[in-house]
Design an enzyme around this catalytic site. Structure first.
Site: not given
Length: 334
Positions: A56, A208
């Site tokens: 990340y 989502g």
């Protein structure tokens, strides 16, 4: 608020914090002062499970957490990941999977340095390496447990068979895979394997990638660095199809008196009473909103209605591009 749940030897709030988007994935990294305020606010309101990874921001996310929360390290369970990065072995994409024991050892030491700690509570293999038996990768992580560098082992985006093989090598504490109303792949085999083995399932992208929170409802222009720009569900004609049922979904949230994101999180928490979720955000308002979802209870009829409205048959588009899909081993619907 939902009662705490078990992950390995830890007892944590089932709504944790995925820290990726502070450094990576959805545009420019968050300003460090703003990120620091969000991380401190998370601990202040009860978040006690923080999830990061070596990839990340090419280590930026681990450095951020280590620097900002150094004085509060005892207040949360820390999870990070290895096995996903850059390599000369694969001349195609610059992102790759590397589960070799020597690579795991190297990345773990780098993670410990960036986080400023001598021990990481939960350390995942971020992706299964198709060139390395899962037993070899887990063996390296088992040796890290013995050395005291990590407390527990996790796996991410592996198949149920790989999970069982890994668990036979060394106890696995957690399986992390995308799971939400619109991504049901874990229901094929992953959740059942977790129940059989006593492994905690950790659901990433539980709203989502923002879609179930309404982030795409007004079709905003996504930045060049936003990974969703190439994901099939976020591209027309799939996007238009999915926004059609989202309108009904948002109306259901309005009727209940919650936000769409809270509805998505509440569905997950009731769908499986043992799993843990790690929604990510760069907004303190959304951080607080997500935590409040733990107090939302849905009727059986509402759960059934959500299940019928959003599922693998009603959602248009694959969750990954073909290139991204090749890095995961999770089961797929026919």
């Amino acid at each position: 608020m939902t009662a705490k749940r078990t992950l390995g030897q830890f007892t944590i709030n089932p709504i944790g914090l995925g820290c990726m988007c502070l450094s990576h994935g959805y545009g420019d990294p968050t300003d460090e002062a703003d990120a620091a305020r969000l991380l401190h606010r998370a601990l202040d309101i009860g978040y006690d499970f923080l999830d990061t990874a070596a990839i990340y921001g090419s280590g930026h996310n681990e450095e951020l957490i280590g620097r900002v929360l150094k004085a509060r390290r005892g207040e949360f369970v820390l999870a990070s990941k290895c096995g996903f990065g850059r390599s000369r072995r694969d001349p195609q994409p610059d992102r790759f999977v590397d589960g070799r024991p020597e690579a795991i050892d190297e990345v773990l030491d780098l993670s410990l340095g960036r986080l400023g700690v001598e021990h990481i509570d939960l350390y995942y293999l971020h992706r299964p390496d198709p060139l390395v038996p899962i037993e070899e990768s887990v063996g390296a992580l088992a040796r890290a447990v013995e050395a005291g560098k990590i407390g527990a082992i996790g796996l991410s985006e592996v198949s149920a068979d790989q999970l069982r093989r890994a668990h036979a090598t060394h106890p696995i504490a957690a399986l992390q895979t995308e799971y939400s109303l619109w991504t049901r792949n874990p229901e094929i085999a992953g959740l059942a394997a977790c129940r059989d083995l006593g492994v905690t399932f950790v659901a990433f992208s539980p709203v989502g990638r923002g879609f179930l929170a309404g982030a795409l409802a007004d079709r905003p222009a996504l930045s060049q660095d936003d990974m969703r720009r190439v994901m099939p569900r976020f591209i027309d004609p799939q996007l238009t199809h999915n926004l059609a049922w989202f309108a009904e979904y948002r109306a259901m949230a309005d009727e209940i008196g919650c936000t769409p994101a809270q509805l998505a999180l509440a569905w997950l928490l009731q769908r499986d009473p043992a799993l843990v979720t790690i929604p990510g955000t760069t907004s303190i308002g959304h951080l607080e909103e997500n935590m409040a979802a733990g107090g939302l209870s849905l009727s059986p009829e509402r759960m059934d209605a959500l299940d019928a409205l959003i599922n693998q048959r009603t959602v248009a588009g694959a969750r990954y591009t073909p290139a991204m899909q090749r890095s995961v081993a999770t089961e797929e619907f026919a």
